[in-house]
Design an enzyme around this catalytic site. Structure first.
Site, PDB file in Angstrom:
ATOM      1  N   SER A  45       6.247  -2.149   4.270  1.00  0.00           N
ATOM      2  CA  SER A  45       6.434  -0.721   4.523  1.00  0.00           C
ATOM      3  C   SER A  45       6.124  -0.384   5.974  1.00  0.00           C
ATOM      4  O   SER A  45       6.856   0.367   6.613  1.00  0.00           O
ATOM      5  CB  SER A  45       5.540   0.111   3.595  1.00  0.00           C
ATOM      6  N   GLU A  46       5.005  -0.918   6.493  1.00  0.00           N
ATOM      7  CA  GLU A  46       4.671  -0.704   7.895  1.00  0.00           C
ATOM      8  C   GLU A  46       3.964  -1.909   8.487  1.00  0.00           C
ATOM      9  O   GLU A  46       3.276  -2.661   7.776  1.00  0.00           O
ATOM     10  CB  GLU A  46       3.753   0.509   8.077  1.00  0.00           C
ATOM     11  N   THR A  47       4.146  -2.051   9.778  1.00  0.00           N
ATOM     12  CA  THR A  47       3.333  -2.944  10.604  1.00  0.00           C
ATOM     13  C   THR A  47       2.637  -2.061  11.631  1.00  0.00           C
ATOM     14  O   THR A  47       3.282  -1.289  12.338  1.00  0.00           O
ATOM     15  CB  THR A  47       4.196  -3.991  11.310  1.00  0.00           C
ATOM     16  N   HIS A  74      -1.480   4.385   5.091  1.00  0.00           N
ATOM     17  CA  HIS A  74      -1.923   3.114   4.514  1.00  0.00           C
ATOM     18  C   HIS A  74      -2.073   2.039   5.584  1.00  0.00           C
ATOM     19  O   HIS A  74      -2.954   1.183   5.485  1.00  0.00           O
ATOM     20  CB  HIS A  74      -0.989   2.670   3.383  1.00  0.00           C
TER      21      HIS A  74
END
Length: 263
Positions: A45-47, A74
């Site tokens: 979803s994210e880095t 998150h």
């Protein structure tokens, strides 16, 4: 060039639950295109990329597989987990961001990571986009919006669990995402988050949107402390407290991976 990389499951105390985020500490910023390529390769979803400014003070940037994101809860929790538990930082962390100001993060006495976010209370819409109504299989009883997303309040918790979404319709709402929410029997409220325009179809757990969900539900319940559950396939538990212009969002994290990038 070699870089450390960590993957943390956020808003959970169990591996393979919550929302996974990669964390990459850097001494100097990489080219934006390279950071985007790393995020796409990670396919989470994210880095989060973090760069130290001074003691306990960091710049943070978040990238989905598709684009840079201006606010991600998150991945902030994941970055804080790494700093507290892997790098040995203690005390209060401060992150400088491009769009949402400075964020303070601390470890609570019971081991949760508490993040101070700006209050992003949504406002009710006078006109509702047809793409939103057509993109959800269940008619909302109320629709609101903040700088991040449309908020669709559904009649029941079961509706949140059952609702289906049309990604192509919701993409028409770009750059805004869509969160569906309802009162819960086991928790105070539940939600699901759809973001086909910015990252993927459904986000497992979205810390940032609780800076809007918590104020909304605090107003409905007439109390500041709330327990929330994001009801994706992986699921995540969030503790929220509304304190005026700030919203405290807390949760746990679990380390999944530690390694090296070669770029």
């Amino acid at each position: 060039m070699e870089l450390d990389i960590y993957v943390v499951d956020a808003f959970t105390s169990q591996q393979f639950c919550g929302n996974s985020a990669a964390v990459v500490p850097v001494e100097e910023w990489l080219d934006d295109s390279l950071m985007q390529s790393i995020a796409a390769e990670n396919n989470l979803s994210e880095t989060a990329f973090i760069k130290a400014i001074s003691e306990n003070h960091y710049h943070i940037r978040w990238f989905s597989p598709l684009t840079e994101i201006d606010f991600c809860g998150h991945a902030t929790l994941a970055a804080s987990y790494v700093l507290f538990n892997q790098i040995g930082v203690s005390g209060v962390l401060r992150y400088s961001t491009g769009e949402v100001g400075d964020l303070e993060v601390k470890m609570t006495s019971d081991g949760q990571i508490e993040m101070s976010f700006p209050n992003q209370m949504p406002q009710e819409l006078p006109v509702v986009p047809q793409a939103l109504l057509q993109g959800l299989s269940i008619q909302p009883i109320q629709i609101l919006k903040n700088r991040q997303a449309y908020f669709a309040v559904l009649p029941s918790e079961q509706d949140v669990l059952n609702v289906k979404y049309d990604s192509e319709k919701l993409k028409q709402l770009a750059p805004f995402d869509v969160v569906v929410t309802a009162i819960s029997e086991q928790y105070d409220f539940v939600s699901r988050y759809f973001w086909p325009a910015n990252g993927g179809d459904e986000d497992p757990v979205t810390g940032s949107i609780h800076s809007g969900l918590a104020p909304y539900w605090a107003q409905q319940f007439n109390r500041a402390h709330l327990v929330a559950y994001q009801a994706s396939q992986r699921g995540g538990l969030l503790h929220c407290c509304v304190e005026g212009e700030r919203v405290m969002v807390s949760g746990r994290g679990v380390l999944y991976l530690k390694g090296r990038l070669f770029v």
